[in-house]
Design a protein around this motif. Structure first.
Motif, mmCIF file in Angstrom:
data_model
loop_
_atom_site.group_PDB
_atom_site.id
_atom_site.type_symbol
_atom_site.label_atom_id
_atom_site.label_comp_id
_atom_site.label_asym_id
_atom_site.label_seq_id
_atom_site.Cartn_x
_atom_site.Cartn_y
_atom_site.Cartn_z
ATOM 1 N N VAL A 81 0.866 -1.186 0.000
ATOM 2 C CA VAL A 81 0.000 0.000 0.000
ATOM 3 C C VAL A 81 0.900 1.233 0.000
ATOM 4 O O VAL A 81 1.799 1.339 0.825
ATOM 5 C CB VAL A 81 -0.878 0.025 1.274
ATOM 6 N N GLY A 82 0.648 2.163 -0.905
ATOM 7 C CA GLY A 82 1.500 3.346 -0.968
ATOM 8 C C GLY A 82 0.788 4.643 -0.695
ATOM 9 O O GLY A 82 1.414 5.687 -0.535
ATOM 10 N N CYS A 83 -0.547 4.614 -0.666
ATOM 11 C CA CYS A 83 -1.260 5.877 -0.440
ATOM 12 C C CYS A 83 -2.647 5.568 0.092
ATOM 13 O O CYS A 83 -3.016 4.417 0.266
ATOM 14 C CB CYS A 83 -1.348 6.697 -1.726
ATOM 15 N N GLY A 99 -5.861 6.362 -3.710
ATOM 16 C CA GLY A 99 -5.973 5.716 -5.015
ATOM 17 C C GLY A 99 -5.063 6.299 -6.084
ATOM 18 O O GLY A 99 -5.288 6.095 -7.275
ATOM 19 N N ASN A 100 -4.004 7.014 -5.686
ATOM 20 C CA ASN A 100 -3.156 7.679 -6.671
ATOM 21 C C ASN A 100 -1.912 6.898 -7.086
ATOM 22 O O ASN A 100 -1.394 7.102 -8.169
ATOM 23 C CB ASN A 100 -2.668 9.040 -6.136
ATOM 24 N N CYS A 101 -1.388 6.029 -6.203
ATOM 25 C CA CYS A 101 -0.018 5.551 -6.441
ATOM 26 C C CYS A 101 0.045 4.253 -7.225
ATOM 27 O O CYS A 101 1.035 3.987 -7.886
ATOM 28 C CB CYS A 101 0.725 5.403 -5.119
ATOM 29 N N GLY A 102 -0.966 3.428 -7.148
ATOM 30 C CA GLY A 102 -0.965 2.188 -7.932
ATOM 31 C C GLY A 102 -0.140 1.054 -7.356
ATOM 32 O O GLY A 102 -0.057 -0.019 -7.956
ATOM 33 N N ALA A 103 0.484 1.254 -6.193
ATOM 34 C CA ALA A 103 1.329 0.198 -5.616
ATOM 35 C C ALA A 103 0.532 -1.073 -5.367
ATOM 36 O O ALA A 103 1.060 -2.183 -5.405
ATOM 37 C CB ALA A 103 1.965 0.679 -4.314
ATOM 38 N N CYS A 104 -0.760 -0.909 -5.111
ATOM 39 C CA CYS A 104 -1.618 -2.012 -4.693
ATOM 40 C C CYS A 104 -2.302 -2.720 -5.856
ATOM 41 O O CYS A 104 -3.218 -3.519 -5.644
ATOM 42 C CB CYS A 104 -2.692 -1.454 -3.773
ATOM 43 N N LYS A 146 -6.964 -1.234 -8.592
ATOM 44 C CA LYS A 146 -6.254 -0.796 -7.398
ATOM 45 C C LYS A 146 -6.963 -1.391 -6.186
ATOM 46 O O LYS A 146 -8.092 -1.007 -5.870
ATOM 47 C CB LYS A 146 -6.211 0.730 -7.345
ATOM 48 N N CYS A 165 -6.718 -1.052 -3.164
ATOM 49 C CA CYS A 165 -7.062 -0.167 -2.051
ATOM 50 C C CYS A 165 -8.353 0.568 -2.326
ATOM 51 O O CYS A 165 -8.893 1.238 -1.453
ATOM 52 C CB CYS A 165 -5.956 0.852 -1.800
HETATM 53 S S1 FES Z 1 -2.299 2.136 -2.362
HETATM 54 FE FE1 FES Z 1 -2.037 3.871 -3.623
HETATM 55 S S2 FES Z 1 -3.431 3.443 -5.223
HETATM 56 FE FE2 FES Z 1 -3.741 1.813 -3.869
#
Ligand code: FES
Ligand code: FES
Lengths: 815, 161
Positions: free
Chosen positions: B38-40, B43-48, B58, B60
């Protein structure tokens, strides 16, 4: 302008660096090895701190101040304690007796004021996001829910946001002692003489906006205890420094505290810190006897991970009419935020020796005032002080070029240290050991097609094209490889700058390397394996590198300041040399020869002139068996080494940026970006290129996109990734990168460090390009980040319709 | 509490979940699928990013209950028979990762991108990966990796599990 690449020169430099071993000779150093780290990272078998689950683990959440500055008159956590799943809830006052004060390890001056900094605020909050209470619950959702039941009464105090106002008499104070944190002065040469009667003086003020480092992995902490000993897992760059500082802060004896940095998802300086949350998680596990975990949300992190930059720089350059720089004077205001954290006041000081850049001059004068404001504290962010310095001097030199109607490259040539002049002691007192600015610049100009782009620029100017072309130059150097311990001592830093390594030959001939560096994306496992493979003549795959756990790697100074290879890599090499010496003695004994007659090559020790020999693997087994060892030889083939560098290292390079600026909309498009860096000898070109790419991206981000914005009440407006814009792939161009290699003479690997170079170089290249595009409109600066709106306003608010001042008319400043 | 059935990396799970539980927390905290980070929180970072019924999503921004009866593939389920997926291999070959935190999501997004455009230009890749942020690489090598992955996968049907 010459576009002829001095191929001979570059070739000579590359050949010189061949002492490390050429990629084709079967040597590892210099090869573009694919990384060992990647196997787990691309398959999701990583251990991020937030992945760690321990039996009975509890989850921590913090209630944070919504006020920039206020007295806390009441905190009531009792309702939170009654919530389902809640195990405990505490206010700052509840832990006041044991939480201590977060440390500052860099008291830069005699007059520095280091205010008390409780991990949870007790009487007063001084920035939005400061922790005031915490909840511990059985899962993360319940912990977050229970925060809503905590009642806090605040008595608002005035926010202090502007540095100049903060220093004025009679305004609101962040701390009782006032808003000045320290003053720091430094000078070389006779600055008055340099400015007296100077025919040209460029006097500019630049603002280094506040940035949020934004490592992709948010911070996370897990703390656990067996009642006697404590283990802290943290997403940190500095497990070793953290262990010492936590022992001093919490009173947990150092030998009962183990700190582990598992896989860490980027840092960029933001995880070079001793945080409130780390201290509090340790206290909570001590109180509750259960493992606890805290993981920040991104919006929490934007508020409470230390910020970077935030300086107002006044720079004056005195020069002769031919462009020769006589002297540089710098007056800096540096925003500390509300408290001095681990190295907060040292950051601007790391820049103090760099405002003279790559140039020769007669005099230099630097003054810095650290200022408290009611904002998140600032601290290290990629480059830490050096990007700010490089920006100011590289912007000012471009202004000088414009003033004198000279090409910006030409002004630089007239002032820079030539390659014959190394080692060169600068006006700031540093000795640059090696470099070749001519070679890097010539290579960059050739790759960029400088003359052609200048011709296109002239054409667009002639046509009054609404889309103007600008060319930005940045010829930088930086001091990195932190750092000689005696120098750190002379700058009042609280620790040394050495690094430690252990190299162990295992009985089966495999090698374990223990390093005190703490990688979080830099690929040390791969690069150190390459160094060891060459030094011991063992296969690359036979080396494993251990790090990031104080129980496994007990000594270290961790990873920051582009120091890992320059200091830690050299420590690894030194340890290998000791292992080799021991192995040589053992071989001599077994082969019944004198150690002086033993040659070592490709992993084998041979009696000179014979085919008699023992491989290093055979010797490792012989040492383990210990049946037949020389007198006094301990039965192991291990060694450790601690390396303290004699000097900083000084990477340099030339970055060129071409931008197209649409004068009707203010939109900027980076048309091309060329970087030629000289980071000395290279262990793994793939990793070096990756570091350069990432560094350039972050520097461009400062120039074009990023800014932490506080409103007039001191609320952070850029708390989410939707508001604080780190660039996506669509926002950035392809970068053209190349290298020249002038080996460092200050370490046996010839390496210079590459972690920060790109960030240091790129910001001024981009802003210089934008200003260059807009010069015909009389624009001489655009504040960062150079958003379309700011550019449009700089053009007078009506874009291209603004006054066309002519392509080369100076804006004054000459006397 | 709602009961859901969800297949993750080929294994069927039946779970009772709070309606507000995010899919990413189901994966990470309940099922031990910690390969997806999880990066944010916006819903902006896409890590998930994971594959949800064959398309990237995404995790998250999806509730666990919304994944009821769905097929989820995470980075952990991408390789087959001990072999890396060509896109994973391409990321390694092109040094398209440093800290690796963005990598699981980036790989998933890249694979999804190729479904719509099996031979994307540099420009198309940059636009297509706009929802996945990387702080380390400056994206140059990610773009190269996606080009390489596309070449490796050309001819094959795009594999998502
Ligand atoms: S954790 Fe950043 S978009 Fe899902
Ligand atoms: S590799 Fe670190 S965020 Fe992408």
């Amino acid at each position: 302008m010459t576009e002829q690449l001095d191929a001979g020169l570059v070739a000579r430099q590359i050949a010189e660096s061949g002492r490390l071993g050429a990629p084709d000779g079967g040597h590892e150093v210099g090869r573009a090895r694919r990384r060992k780290e990647d196997a787990r990272l691309i398959t999701g078998r990583t251990t991020w701190t937030d992945n760690i689950q321990l039996p009975g683990m509890l989850y921590v959440a913090f209630l944070r101040s919504p006020m920039a500055h206020a007295r806390i008159t009441r905190v009531d956590v009792s309702a939170a304690r009654a919530q389902p799943g809640v195990v405990a809830a505490y206010s700052g006052r509840d832990v006041a007796g044991e939480q201590g004060s977060l440390p500052c390890a860099w008291p830069v001056s005699e007059d520095v004021v280091i205010p008390d900094h409780p991990p949870m605020a007790v009487d007063e909050v001084r920035y939005v996001g400061e922790a005031v209470a915490c909840v511990v619950a059985t899962d993360r959702y319940r912990a977050a829910d229970a925060l809503e039941s905590i009642e806090v009464d605040y008595e608002p105090l005035e926010a202090v946001l502007d540095m100049t106002e903060a220093l004025a008499e009679g305004g609101p104070k962040v701390h009782e002692t006032g808003n000045q944190a320290f003053t720091w002065k430094f000078s070389g040469g006779d600055i008055e003489a340099a400015f007296r009667d100077a025919p040209v003086v460029i006097d500019r003020t630049y603002v280094q906006q506040r940035l949020i480092p934004t490592a992709m992995e948010p911070r996370a902490v897990v703390a656990t205890t067996d009642g006697g000993a404590f283990t802290l897992y943290s997403a940190t760059q500095i497990p070793h420094v953290l262990r010492v500082m936590l022992a001093l802060t919490t009173g947990i004896p150092e030998h009962r505290l183990r700190v582990i940095a598992p896989d860490v998802g980027g840092g960029f300086g933001s995880k070079l810190q001793v945080t409130a949350e780390e201290v509090l998680c340790l206290l909570l596990t001590r109180r509750l006897g259960k493992p606890v975990k805290w993981t920040e949300s991104r919006s929490e992190g934007n508020m409470t991970v230390h910020h970077g930059r935030d300086q107002i720089q006044r720079i004056s350059v005195a020069a002769d009419r031919d462009g020769r720089i006589r002297g540089v004077r710098v007056d800096l205001l540096a925003d500390m935020g509300a408290y001095l954290m681990l190295v907060t006041p040292g950051i601007p000081i790391l820049g103090a020796f760099m405002y003279n850049g790559i140039y020769k001059m007669d005099a230099y004068d630097f003054t810095c005032t650290g200022v408290f404001t009611t904002k998140m504290p600032t601290d290290a962010y990629r480059g830490a002080g050096r990007p700010e310095a490089t920006f100011a001097i590289e912007r000012a030199v471009d202004e000088l070029a414009h003033e004198l109607n000279l090409d910006p490259i030409e002004v630089r040539r007239r002032n820079w240290i030539t390659h014959q002049e190394f080692p060169y002691t600068t006006i700031a007192g540093l000795t640059y050991d090696s470099g070749n600015y001519e070679a890097a610049t010539d290579r960059a100009l050739a790759l960029f097609g400088y003359d052609k782009l200048r011709a296109e620029q002239a054409d667009r100017r002639d046509r009054r094209d609404p889309v103007q072309l600008g060319i930005g130059v940045s010829t930088y150097t930086e001091m990195c490889g932190l750092a000689p311990s005696r120098v750190l001592g002379s700058l009042s830093y609280g620790a040394g700058g050495w690094e430690h390594a252990t190299v162990r030959m295992l009985p089966t001939g495999k090698v374990e390397v223990v390093t005190g560096t703490s990688p979080h994306g830099q690929g040390h496992e791969t690069a150190w394996s390459q160094i060891v493979a060459d030094a011991l003549g063992v296969p690359f795959d036979d080396v494993s590198v251990l790090h990031g756990d104080t129980a496994i790697a007990p000594r270290g100074m961790d990873t920051y300041g582009s120091r890992s290879l320059v200091v830690g890599g050299v420590a690894v090499l030194r340890a290998c040399e000791k292992v080799r010496d021991k192995a040589r003695n053992l071989a001599a004994h077994l082969l019944e020869a004198a150690p002086g007659d033993i040659e070592f090559a490709a992993g084998e020790f041979r009696v000179r002139g014979t085919s008699e020999g023992r491989t290093i693997q055979e010797l490792a087994l012989a040492a383990f068996a210990a049946h037949d060892l020389p007198e006094g030889f301990e039965p192991r083939l291990d060694a450790d080494a601690t390396f303290d560098p004699e000097n900083f290292s000084f990477p340099h390079g030339t970055h060129l940026c071409a931008v197209e600026v649409d004068t009707e909309t203010g939109a900027v498009r980076i048309r091309s970006y060329v970087a030629v860096d000289d980071v000395g000898s290279v262990v793994n070109p793939l990793i070096v290129e990756g570091q350069v790419h990432g560094g350039i991206a972050q520097g461009i981000a400062q120039a074009l996109f990023e800014e932490a914005v506080y409103d007039t009440e001191g609320n952070l407006l850029t708390t989410t990734m939707a508001d604080y814009l780190i660039p996506s792939a669509a926002d950035l161009p392809e970068f053209v990168t190349d290298r020249t290699e002038t080996p460092a003479t200050s370490n046996p690997l010839g390496v210079k460090g590459v972690g920060e170079a790109g960030t240091i170089a790129s910001t001024p290249a981009v802003v210089n390009a934008i200003v260059d595009a807009l010069r015909p409109y009389g624009v001489r600066d655009v504040a960062m980040p150079c958003t379309p709106e700011r550019i449009w306003r700089a053009l007078g608010g009506d874009g291209a319709a603004a006054g066309w001042a002519g392509p080369t008319e100076p804006e004054g400043g000459a006397r | 509490m709602p009961r859901i059935t969800v297949t993750v990396d080929g294994i069927r799970y039946e779970e009772e979940v709070e309606p507000r539980l995010l899919l990413v927390h189901l994966l990470r905290d309940r099922l031990g699928k910690t390969g997806t980070p999880v990066g944010c929180d916006t819903g902006n970072c896409g890590a998930c990013t994971v594959m949800l019924d064959g398309r990237s999503a995404k995790s998250c921004s999806v509730l666990a209950v919304q994944a009821d009866e769905c097929d989820v593939v995470t980075i952990e389920g991408l390789g087959r028979d001990g072999e890396l997926h060509p896109m994973q291999e391409a990321f390694r070959t092109e040094h398209a990762l440093q800290c690796g935190y963005c990598t699981p999501g980036m790989v998933m997004a890249a694979i999804d991108l190729l479904r719509d455009d099996p031979d994307p230009s540099e420009e198309a890749i940059r636009q297509g990966l706009e929802g996945n942020l990387c702080r380390c690489t400056g994206y140059c090598n990610i773009v190269r990796a996606v080009r390489r992955g596309a070449q490796e996968m050309s001819g094959e049907e795009v594999r998502t599990s």
